[in-house]
Design an enzyme around this catalytic site. Sequence first.
Site, mmCIF file in Angstrom:
data_model
loop_
_atom_site.group_PDB
_atom_site.id
_atom_site.type_symbol
_atom_site.label_atom_id
_atom_site.label_comp_id
_atom_site.label_asym_id
_atom_site.label_seq_id
_atom_site.Cartn_x
_atom_site.Cartn_y
_atom_site.Cartn_z
ATOM 1 N N LYS A 25 0.859 -1.195 0.000
ATOM 2 C CA LYS A 25 0.000 0.000 0.000
ATOM 3 C C LYS A 25 0.889 1.237 0.000
ATOM 4 O O LYS A 25 1.862 1.298 0.759
ATOM 5 C CB LYS A 25 -0.876 -0.030 1.258
ATOM 6 N N ILE A 120 4.005 0.551 4.402
ATOM 7 C CA ILE A 120 3.419 0.143 3.118
ATOM 8 C C ILE A 120 2.430 -1.014 3.311
ATOM 9 O O ILE A 120 2.207 -1.820 2.408
ATOM 10 C CB ILE A 120 4.484 -0.202 2.055
ATOM 11 N N ASP A 157 -5.889 0.004 8.450
ATOM 12 C CA ASP A 157 -5.531 -0.052 7.028
ATOM 13 C C ASP A 157 -6.047 -1.311 6.327
ATOM 14 O O ASP A 157 -5.884 -1.437 5.116
ATOM 15 C CB ASP A 157 -4.004 -0.009 6.863
HETATM 16 O O1 C5P Z 1 -5.062 0.192 13.284
HETATM 17 P P1 C5P Z 1 -3.606 -0.104 13.318
HETATM 18 O O2 C5P Z 1 -3.271 -1.264 14.225
HETATM 19 O O3 C5P Z 1 -2.996 -0.218 11.976
HETATM 20 O O4 C5P Z 1 -2.929 1.191 13.971
HETATM 21 C C1 C5P Z 1 -1.755 1.145 14.710
HETATM 22 C C2 C5P Z 1 -1.701 2.341 15.642
HETATM 23 O O5 C5P Z 1 -1.561 3.538 14.865
HETATM 24 C C3 C5P Z 1 -2.951 2.580 16.465
HETATM 25 O O6 C5P Z 1 -2.907 1.864 17.668
HETATM 26 C C4 C5P Z 1 -2.918 4.093 16.708
HETATM 27 O O7 C5P Z 1 -2.002 4.394 17.756
HETATM 28 C C5 C5P Z 1 -2.284 4.620 15.443
HETATM 29 N N1 C5P Z 1 -3.300 5.093 14.461
HETATM 30 C C6 C5P Z 1 -3.924 6.311 14.674
HETATM 31 N N2 C5P Z 1 -4.849 6.764 13.775
HETATM 32 C C7 C5P Z 1 -5.155 6.037 12.668
HETATM 33 C C8 C5P Z 1 -4.522 4.777 12.439
HETATM 34 C C9 C5P Z 1 -3.590 4.338 13.366
HETATM 35 O O8 C5P Z 1 -3.657 7.007 15.661
HETATM 36 N N3 C5P Z 1 -6.058 6.509 11.795
#
Ligand code: C5P
Length: 302
Positions: A25, A120, A157
Amino acid sequence: MLVRPGAQEPKDILPSPVTELATAKINLALHVTGQRADGYHLLDSIVTFADIGDRLHFSASGEDVFSLSGRFSETLATEAGSNLVIRARDGLRSLLAAAGFETPPVAIHLEKNLPVASGIGGGSADAAATLRGLLRFWQAELPPADLARLALSLGADVPMCLQGKPLIARGIGDDLTPLPDLPRLALVLGNPLCSVSTPQVFARLASKQNMPLPPLENGDWIRILPTLRNDLEEPARELAPQIGELSVLLDGEGSLLTRMSGSGATCFGVFASRAEADRAAARLQALKPAWYFQATTTVSGA
Ligand code: C5P
Protein backbone atom coordinates in the site's frame (compact mmCIF):
# COMPACT_ATOMS: atom_id res chain seq x y z
CA MET A 1 -26.00 -13.16 7.84
CA LEU A 2 -26.01 -14.61 4.33
CA VAL A 3 -26.21 -18.44 4.23
CA ARG A 4 -25.35 -20.09 0.94
CA PRO A 5 -27.78 -22.88 0.01
CA GLY A 6 -26.13 -26.24 0.66
CA ALA A 7 -23.34 -24.75 2.70
CA GLN A 8 -23.82 -27.33 5.44
CA GLU A 9 -23.54 -30.37 3.17
CA PRO A 10 -20.20 -32.11 3.84
CA LYS A 11 -17.77 -31.72 0.97
CA ASP A 12 -16.06 -34.96 -0.17
CA ILE A 13 -13.44 -33.17 -2.22
CA LEU A 14 -10.60 -31.30 -0.49
CA PRO A 15 -10.56 -27.56 -1.23
CA SER A 16 -8.22 -26.59 -4.10
CA PRO A 17 -5.11 -24.58 -3.21
CA VAL A 18 -5.40 -20.81 -3.54
CA THR A 19 -2.70 -18.12 -3.88
CA GLU A 20 -3.18 -14.40 -3.10
CA LEU A 21 -0.80 -11.46 -3.54
CA ALA A 22 -0.74 -9.00 -0.60
CA THR A 23 0.29 -5.87 -2.49
CA ALA A 24 2.20 -2.99 -0.93
CA LYS A 25 0.00 0.00 0.00
CA ILE A 26 1.37 3.42 -0.90
CA ASN A 27 0.07 6.67 0.63
CA LEU A 28 0.70 9.20 -2.18
CA ALA A 29 -0.55 11.84 0.27
CA LEU A 30 -1.54 11.61 3.94
CA HIS A 31 -3.06 14.60 5.70
CA VAL A 32 -3.90 14.30 9.40
CA THR A 33 -7.05 16.38 9.95
CA GLY A 34 -8.07 15.66 13.56
CA GLN A 35 -8.19 13.18 16.41
CA ARG A 36 -11.10 11.14 17.80
CA ALA A 37 -11.89 10.82 21.49
CA ASP A 38 -10.47 7.25 21.46
CA GLY A 39 -7.07 8.58 20.30
CA TYR A 40 -7.29 7.44 16.66
CA HIS A 41 -6.42 10.13 14.13
CA LEU A 42 -8.63 11.36 11.30
CA LEU A 43 -6.95 11.16 7.91
CA ASP A 44 -7.37 12.32 4.33
CA SER A 45 -5.20 10.06 2.22
CA ILE A 46 -4.66 9.24 -1.46
CA VAL A 47 -3.76 5.57 -1.59
CA THR A 48 -2.60 3.30 -4.39
CA PHE A 49 -1.12 -0.19 -4.55
CA ALA A 50 2.07 -1.64 -6.03
CA ASP A 51 2.26 -4.69 -8.29
CA ILE A 52 4.59 -6.40 -5.80
CA GLY A 53 4.05 -7.69 -2.29
CA ASP A 54 3.88 -10.68 0.01
CA ARG A 55 2.48 -13.95 -1.35
CA LEU A 56 0.03 -16.12 0.61
CA HIS A 57 -0.71 -19.73 -0.20
CA PHE A 58 -3.67 -21.67 1.22
CA SER A 59 -3.92 -25.47 0.99
CA ALA A 60 -5.84 -28.36 2.57
CA SER A 61 -4.34 -29.80 5.75
CA GLY A 62 -5.20 -32.17 8.61
CA GLU A 63 -4.79 -29.28 11.05
CA ASP A 64 -4.27 -25.52 10.93
CA VAL A 65 -0.65 -24.72 10.07
CA PHE A 66 1.12 -21.39 9.55
CA SER A 67 4.56 -21.23 7.94
CA LEU A 68 6.82 -18.44 6.75
CA SER A 69 9.55 -17.88 4.19
CA GLY A 70 11.04 -14.89 2.38
CA ARG A 71 13.57 -12.12 3.00
CA PHE A 72 11.65 -10.57 5.93
CA SER A 73 10.21 -13.71 7.55
CA GLU A 74 12.72 -13.64 10.43
CA THR A 75 11.38 -10.34 11.80
CA LEU A 76 7.76 -11.48 11.96
CA ALA A 77 5.95 -12.68 15.06
CA THR A 78 4.21 -16.02 14.54
CA GLU A 79 2.52 -16.25 17.94
CA ALA A 80 -1.25 -16.61 17.68
CA GLY A 81 -2.95 -13.39 18.68
CA SER A 82 -0.21 -11.10 17.45
CA ASN A 83 0.10 -12.23 13.84
CA LEU A 84 -2.52 -10.57 11.67
CA VAL A 85 -2.77 -13.55 9.30
CA ILE A 86 -3.77 -15.84 12.17
CA ARG A 87 -6.13 -13.24 13.64
CA ALA A 88 -7.76 -12.79 10.20
CA ARG A 89 -8.14 -16.57 9.78
CA ASP A 90 -9.72 -16.99 13.24
CA GLY A 91 -12.02 -13.96 12.91
CA LEU A 92 -13.24 -15.06 9.48
CA ARG A 93 -13.74 -18.64 10.59
CA SER A 94 -15.98 -17.68 13.51
CA LEU A 95 -18.16 -15.42 11.30
CA LEU A 96 -18.43 -18.10 8.60
CA ALA A 97 -19.14 -20.89 11.09
CA ALA A 98 -21.98 -18.80 12.55
CA ALA A 99 -23.36 -18.41 9.00
CA GLY A 100 -23.30 -22.20 8.44
CA PHE A 101 -20.22 -22.54 6.22
CA GLU A 102 -17.68 -25.33 6.60
CA THR A 103 -14.21 -23.99 7.43
CA PRO A 104 -11.90 -27.04 7.41
CA PRO A 105 -8.29 -26.80 8.64
CA VAL A 106 -5.95 -24.92 6.34
CA ALA A 107 -2.20 -24.67 5.86
CA ILE A 108 -1.27 -21.02 5.28
CA HIS A 109 2.16 -20.15 3.93
CA LEU A 110 3.30 -16.53 3.93
CA GLU A 111 6.19 -15.49 1.69
CA LYS A 112 7.24 -12.26 3.45
CA ASN A 113 8.81 -10.08 0.76
CA LEU A 114 7.91 -6.63 2.17
CA PRO A 115 9.79 -5.02 5.07
CA VAL A 116 7.87 -5.30 8.35
CA ALA A 117 6.40 -2.22 10.12
CA SER A 118 7.40 -0.02 7.21
CA GLY A 119 4.41 2.15 6.21
CA ILE A 120 3.42 0.14 3.12
CA GLY A 121 0.74 -2.00 4.66
CA GLY A 122 2.71 -5.19 5.27
CA GLY A 123 0.65 -6.83 8.00
CA SER A 124 -2.58 -5.12 6.89
CA ALA A 125 -2.11 -6.33 3.31
CA ASP A 126 -1.41 -9.85 4.62
CA ALA A 127 -4.60 -9.75 6.73
CA ALA A 128 -6.67 -8.52 3.76
CA ALA A 129 -5.18 -11.19 1.46
CA THR A 130 -5.97 -13.82 4.12
CA LEU A 131 -9.63 -12.74 4.12
CA ARG A 132 -9.79 -12.76 0.28
CA GLY A 133 -7.87 -16.04 -0.02
CA LEU A 134 -9.82 -17.95 2.65
CA LEU A 135 -13.18 -16.84 1.23
CA ARG A 136 -12.04 -18.40 -2.08
CA PHE A 137 -10.50 -21.45 -0.39
CA TRP A 138 -13.61 -22.18 1.70
CA GLN A 139 -15.91 -21.13 -1.18
CA ALA A 140 -17.81 -18.90 1.19
CA GLU A 141 -19.15 -15.38 1.18
CA LEU A 142 -20.12 -12.76 3.73
CA PRO A 143 -22.27 -9.64 3.42
CA PRO A 144 -19.85 -6.79 2.47
CA ALA A 145 -20.70 -4.86 5.66
CA ASP A 146 -19.74 -7.86 7.88
CA LEU A 147 -16.48 -8.32 5.96
CA ALA A 148 -15.67 -4.58 6.24
CA ARG A 149 -16.34 -4.66 10.00
CA LEU A 150 -14.06 -7.68 10.47
CA ALA A 151 -11.35 -6.00 8.35
CA LEU A 152 -11.48 -2.79 10.42
CA SER A 153 -11.30 -4.79 13.67
CA LEU A 154 -7.93 -6.16 12.45
CA GLY A 155 -6.44 -2.71 11.76
CA ALA A 156 -7.29 0.71 10.35
CA ASP A 157 -5.53 -0.05 7.03
CA VAL A 158 -7.06 -3.51 6.43
CA PRO A 159 -10.29 -2.25 4.72
CA MET A 160 -8.28 -0.27 2.13
CA CYS A 161 -5.98 -3.26 1.54
CA LEU A 162 -9.09 -5.39 0.94
CA GLN A 163 -9.96 -3.03 -1.97
CA GLY A 164 -6.41 -3.08 -3.37
CA LYS A 165 -7.22 -0.31 -5.90
CA PRO A 166 -6.50 3.47 -5.94
CA LEU A 167 -8.78 5.29 -3.49
CA ILE A 168 -9.23 8.19 -1.12
CA ALA A 169 -9.34 7.10 2.52
CA ARG A 170 -11.01 9.32 5.09
CA GLY A 171 -12.13 8.82 8.70
CA ILE A 172 -9.52 6.72 10.48
CA GLY A 173 -8.75 5.21 7.06
CA ASP A 174 -11.95 3.19 6.71
CA ASP A 175 -14.19 5.60 4.73
CA LEU A 176 -13.17 4.68 1.19
CA THR A 177 -13.90 6.33 -2.17
CA PRO A 178 -12.48 4.69 -5.33
CA LEU A 179 -10.22 6.80 -7.57
CA PRO A 180 -10.68 5.13 -10.96
CA ASP A 181 -8.79 7.83 -12.90
CA LEU A 182 -5.55 7.72 -10.87
CA PRO A 183 -2.88 6.77 -13.45
CA ARG A 184 -0.40 3.92 -13.07
CA LEU A 185 2.89 5.28 -11.71
CA ALA A 186 6.45 3.98 -12.01
CA LEU A 187 7.94 4.05 -8.51
CA VAL A 188 11.04 3.14 -6.59
CA LEU A 189 10.30 2.06 -3.04
CA GLY A 190 13.16 2.48 -0.56
CA ASN A 191 13.55 1.60 3.10
CA PRO A 192 16.62 2.03 5.34
CA LEU A 193 15.39 -1.06 7.26
CA CYS A 194 14.87 0.71 10.54
CA SER A 195 11.33 0.03 11.77
CA VAL A 196 9.40 2.99 13.18
CA SER A 197 6.47 2.58 15.56
CA THR A 198 3.19 3.96 14.17
CA PRO A 199 1.83 5.06 17.60
CA GLN A 200 5.13 6.85 18.38
CA VAL A 201 5.02 8.71 15.05
CA PHE A 202 1.41 9.82 15.64
CA ALA A 203 2.32 10.86 19.21
CA ARG A 204 5.06 13.20 17.89
CA LEU A 205 2.76 15.07 15.50
CA ALA A 206 3.09 18.80 16.20
CA SER A 207 -0.44 19.55 14.94
CA LYS A 208 -3.38 17.15 14.68
CA GLN A 209 -5.55 19.70 12.81
CA ASN A 210 -4.06 20.11 9.35
CA MET A 211 -5.53 21.12 6.00
CA PRO A 212 -7.70 18.40 4.40
CA LEU A 213 -7.15 17.31 0.79
CA PRO A 214 -8.29 19.92 -1.76
CA PRO A 215 -11.14 19.04 -4.16
CA LEU A 216 -9.74 16.43 -6.55
CA GLU A 217 -12.41 16.21 -9.23
CA ASN A 218 -10.33 17.51 -12.14
CA GLY A 219 -7.86 14.63 -11.85
CA ASP A 220 -4.76 16.61 -12.92
CA TRP A 221 -2.62 14.33 -10.75
CA ILE A 222 0.84 15.35 -11.97
CA ARG A 223 0.07 18.93 -10.94
CA ILE A 224 -1.85 18.08 -7.75
CA LEU A 225 0.30 15.40 -6.08
CA PRO A 226 3.39 17.63 -5.49
CA THR A 227 1.16 20.16 -3.66
CA LEU A 228 0.11 17.50 -1.12
CA ARG A 229 1.96 16.20 1.95
CA ASN A 230 2.49 13.36 4.33
CA ASP A 231 1.99 14.99 7.75
CA LEU A 232 3.67 12.00 9.42
CA GLU A 233 6.95 12.55 7.57
CA GLU A 234 8.37 15.18 9.92
CA PRO A 235 7.77 13.23 13.18
CA ALA A 236 9.01 10.01 11.52
CA ARG A 237 12.24 11.77 10.44
CA GLU A 238 12.82 12.81 14.05
CA LEU A 239 12.65 9.14 15.07
CA ALA A 240 14.60 7.82 12.05
CA PRO A 241 16.93 10.41 10.48
CA GLN A 242 17.79 7.89 7.71
CA ILE A 243 14.43 8.83 6.12
CA GLY A 244 15.92 12.23 5.22
CA GLU A 245 19.01 10.59 3.75
CA LEU A 246 16.85 8.19 1.72
CA SER A 247 14.75 11.05 0.31
CA VAL A 248 17.88 12.91 -0.81
CA LEU A 249 19.13 9.74 -2.57
CA LEU A 250 15.78 9.27 -4.41
CA ASP A 251 15.80 12.95 -5.47
CA GLY A 252 19.37 12.53 -6.71
CA GLU A 253 18.23 9.71 -9.02
CA GLY A 254 15.76 12.04 -10.74
CA SER A 255 12.59 11.28 -8.79
CA LEU A 256 9.80 13.63 -9.91
CA LEU A 257 8.14 13.43 -6.49
CA THR A 258 9.58 11.91 -3.31
CA ARG A 259 7.47 11.22 -0.23
CA MET A 260 7.25 8.89 2.74
CA SER A 261 4.39 6.33 2.82
CA GLY A 262 2.19 5.82 5.90
CA SER A 263 4.12 6.26 9.15
CA GLY A 264 7.37 5.27 7.41
CA ALA A 265 10.10 4.52 7.07
CA THR A 266 9.44 3.48 3.43
CA CYS A 267 9.73 6.35 0.94
CA PHE A 268 8.85 6.31 -2.74
CA GLY A 269 10.09 8.22 -5.75
CA VAL A 270 7.90 8.70 -8.83
CA PHE A 271 9.85 8.22 -12.09
CA ALA A 272 9.05 9.14 -15.67
CA SER A 273 9.07 5.50 -16.84
CA ARG A 274 9.43 2.00 -15.46
CA ALA A 275 12.81 1.69 -17.22
CA GLU A 276 14.05 4.77 -15.32
CA ALA A 277 12.67 3.38 -12.04
CA ASP A 278 14.44 0.04 -12.66
CA ARG A 279 17.77 1.81 -13.34
CA ALA A 280 17.40 4.05 -10.27
CA ALA A 281 16.57 1.09 -8.00
CA ALA A 282 19.63 -0.84 -9.23
CA ARG A 283 21.96 2.17 -8.68
CA LEU A 284 20.54 2.85 -5.20
CA GLN A 285 20.87 -0.81 -4.20
CA ALA A 286 24.55 -0.76 -5.27
CA LEU A 287 25.04 2.42 -3.20
CA LYS A 288 23.26 1.06 -0.09
CA PRO A 289 23.46 -2.75 -0.22
CA ALA A 290 21.93 -3.20 3.27
CA TRP A 291 18.81 -1.12 2.50
CA TYR A 292 15.64 -2.23 0.67
CA PHE A 293 14.97 -0.92 -2.85
CA GLN A 294 12.28 -2.12 -5.22
CA ALA A 295 11.01 -0.75 -8.54
CA THR A 296 7.29 -1.24 -9.07
CA THR A 297 4.37 -0.05 -11.19
CA THR A 298 1.19 0.87 -9.33
CA VAL A 299 -2.12 -0.78 -10.21
CA SER A 300 -4.70 0.76 -12.51
CA GLY A 301 -7.82 2.25 -10.93
CA ALA A 302 -10.03 1.23 -13.84
O1 C5P B 1 -5.06 0.19 13.28
P1 C5P B 1 -3.61 -0.10 13.32
O2 C5P B 1 -3.27 -1.26 14.23
O3 C5P B 1 -3.00 -0.22 11.98
O4 C5P B 1 -2.93 1.19 13.97
C1 C5P B 1 -1.75 1.14 14.71
C2 C5P B 1 -1.70 2.34 15.64
O5 C5P B 1 -1.56 3.54 14.87
C3 C5P B 1 -2.95 2.58 16.46
O6 C5P B 1 -2.91 1.86 17.67
C4 C5P B 1 -2.92 4.09 16.71
O7 C5P B 1 -2.00 4.39 17.76
C5 C5P B 1 -2.28 4.62 15.44
N1 C5P B 1 -3.30 5.09 14.46
C6 C5P B 1 -3.92 6.31 14.67
N2 C5P B 1 -4.85 6.76 13.77
C7 C5P B 1 -5.16 6.04 12.67
C8 C5P B 1 -4.52 4.78 12.44
C9 C5P B 1 -3.59 4.34 13.37
O8 C5P B 1 -3.66 7.01 15.66
N3 C5P B 1 -6.06 6.51 11.79
